[in-house]
Design a protein around this motif. Sequence first.
Motif, mmCIF file in Angstrom:
data_model
loop_
_atom_site.group_PDB
_atom_site.id
_atom_site.type_symbol
_atom_site.label_atom_id
_atom_site.label_comp_id
_atom_site.label_asym_id
_atom_site.label_seq_id
_atom_site.Cartn_x
_atom_site.Cartn_y
_atom_site.Cartn_z
ATOM 1 N N GLY A 1 43.182 41.012 58.861
ATOM 2 C CA GLY A 1 44.020 39.898 58.395
ATOM 3 C C GLY A 1 43.506 39.230 57.131
ATOM 4 O O GLY A 1 43.639 38.019 56.958
ATOM 5 N N GLY A 2 42.889 40.007 56.243
ATOM 6 C CA GLY A 2 42.354 39.432 55.000
ATOM 7 C C GLY A 2 40.991 38.786 55.176
ATOM 8 O O GLY A 2 40.410 38.273 54.230
ATOM 9 N N LEU A 3 40.455 38.802 56.408
ATOM 10 C CA LEU A 3 39.169 38.147 56.693
ATOM 11 C C LEU A 3 38.095 39.165 57.100
ATOM 12 O O LEU A 3 37.010 38.775 57.540
ATOM 13 N N ASP A 4 38.422 40.459 56.947
ATOM 14 C CA ASP A 4 37.489 41.494 57.421
ATOM 15 C C ASP A 4 36.147 41.442 56.687
ATOM 16 O O ASP A 4 35.091 41.684 57.285
ATOM 17 N N GLY A 5 36.190 41.104 55.377
ATOM 18 C CA GLY A 5 34.941 41.016 54.608
ATOM 19 C C GLY A 5 34.019 39.935 55.161
ATOM 20 O O GLY A 5 32.821 40.162 55.385
ATOM 21 N N LEU A 6 34.588 38.757 55.402
ATOM 22 C CA LEU A 6 33.829 37.639 55.983
ATOM 23 C C LEU A 6 33.282 38.045 57.359
ATOM 24 O O LEU A 6 32.119 37.787 57.690
ATOM 25 N N LEU A 7 34.106 38.708 58.164
ATOM 26 C CA LEU A 7 33.675 39.097 59.516
ATOM 27 C C LEU A 7 32.587 40.169 59.464
ATOM 28 O O LEU A 7 31.652 40.135 60.272
ATOM 29 N N ARG A 8 32.692 41.096 58.511
ATOM 30 C CA ARG A 8 31.624 42.110 58.376
ATOM 31 C C ARG A 8 30.319 41.442 57.950
ATOM 32 O O ARG A 8 29.248 41.802 58.430
ATOM 33 N N ASN A 9 30.410 40.450 57.051
ATOM 34 C CA ASN A 9 29.210 39.711 56.638
ATOM 35 C C ASN A 9 28.550 39.008 57.810
ATOM 36 O O ASN A 9 27.342 38.788 57.816
ATOM 37 N N ARG A 10 29.357 38.609 58.786
ATOM 38 C CA ARG A 10 28.819 37.856 59.932
ATOM 39 C C ARG A 10 28.729 38.725 61.188
ATOM 40 O O ARG A 10 28.697 38.196 62.308
ATOM 41 N N THR A 11 28.677 40.038 61.000
ATOM 42 C CA THR A 11 28.729 40.948 62.144
ATOM 43 C C THR A 11 27.644 40.643 63.185
ATOM 44 O O THR A 11 27.857 40.812 64.386
ATOM 45 N N HIS A 12 26.470 40.143 62.730
ATOM 46 C CA HIS A 12 25.377 39.856 63.679
ATOM 47 C C HIS A 12 25.608 38.561 64.458
ATOM 48 O O HIS A 12 24.945 38.313 65.463
ATOM 49 N N ASP A 13 26.550 37.750 63.986
ATOM 50 C CA ASP A 13 26.881 36.500 64.698
ATOM 51 C C ASP A 13 28.152 36.653 65.537
ATOM 52 O O ASP A 13 28.632 35.694 66.135
ATOM 53 N N LEU A 14 28.711 37.874 65.548
ATOM 54 C CA LEU A 14 30.017 38.089 66.182
ATOM 55 C C LEU A 14 29.860 38.942 67.434
ATOM 56 O O LEU A 14 29.221 39.986 67.405
#
Length: 486
Positions: A237-250
Amino acid sequence: MTIRALHVASELYPLLKTGGLADVAGALPPALIERGADVRVLLPGFPAVLGGLSDLRTVARIGRRFDAPHVTLEQGTLPASDLVVYVIRADSLYDRPGNPYLDAEHVPYGDNAQRFALLGWTAAQLAQQLDPAWAPQIVHAHDWHAGLAPAYLKAAERQHGKAFAHSVFTVHNLAYQGVFPAHLFGQLGLPADYFHMQGIEFYGQLSFLKAGLYYSDRITTVSPTYAREIQTLAQGGGLDGLLRNRTHDLSGILNGVDYSVWNPATDALLPEHYTASQLSGKHACKTALQKRFGLASKGDALLFGVVSRLTEQKGLDLLLAALPEIIKRGGQLVVFGTGDAALEKGLQRVAHAHPESVAVELGFDETLAHAIIAGSDVVAVPSRFEPCGLTQLYALAYGSLPLVHRVGGLADTVVDASLENLADDLTTGFVFERFEPDALGAAIRRAFALYARHTEWKATQRRAMHQDFGWGASAERYLALYRELA
């Protein structure tokens, strides 16, 4: 040490429900309390919320906020579970009939940004002792409506030079992002530099969901598979980059089922009760369902049920295309829900042409939802994407085999009736891989094939009913997360 956690949401079952979020907000806090946590919930003061709580009293007078002249924080209890609930009373923002987000024309309210900014702001104030008697160590915000809570907490931390609480943000559905025009940023009372790509700005607008994803200490979503999917271009949804950056917090933590509400042995909304070892009552539920919807009273017709929002996300356009296959094989279909006008009309047209086989009712009613889940042989959840899905979990509990697309939580909870899974006694339903009519058609044919093998069908029903998706395991995982943060 007892962890104090505040859950922040826009709805809560049984007070107010438009979707699965309400079920989670109603069931997860009590499951955490059972495990020794001190958990409270914060909700906007919608009429149904204020009307459903007992012992309401004022905790704090806030005054004027977000265009609302008189804002107060009240506290009450949920009679069903004694859960402590804080309510924001701001009648000019919340005292509206019907849907909490949309007006009578189904258009989002023009002041939704202010209405839900107040929710996030109040959560952050509670962490700063707005209630002199209680303050949370963890603020757990749910979906975009509560997305500004982590941002207000980080702003308070910067202002005062100390952290008041840690935040967890749970994404229930990334498709709903709470996006508003940029000119509203000035009304939010956040630091100017928060309107930034590294912040709440999203393609020139504001996104409450992005605020939650960016400023929270930890992110969770409602199934392990969905946690992976939202880090991809296709489902991010246009937020995949942010979510990949925070993959260790997700992390993906599967939603649970409240088996005190969803249990065919005790469900007061059913015409007859049944259990995995005593299934005869299920047949009575099916007969009652056929009668209620005016379908042919055939005990041996394979009956498919759908309880869903009627939208493309839910894959009902695909099901509509596969309907001839069901009718041709002597099956039946009951559809209950509302949504996209074109889908409603398409389904109604088929029902009109085949009244003995297909029935469609528009609306939502908890009693009828339970009756359909119990009376169906197969419950169809052919979603394009599905963060967790609760319908398939209810269906499993009721021995109504789920037919699902292999995505999100559906992939994590249903095992397909392939030959090898049947041989290994693993099957709990029917799963199709590709989101295409022929893939769904093949899954429908597998359902008919298994239904014709009476003994194996019964064994699969019992296996489905013995699956445990209660809140226990999920609550333990959330508690571990809270302890890590606190």
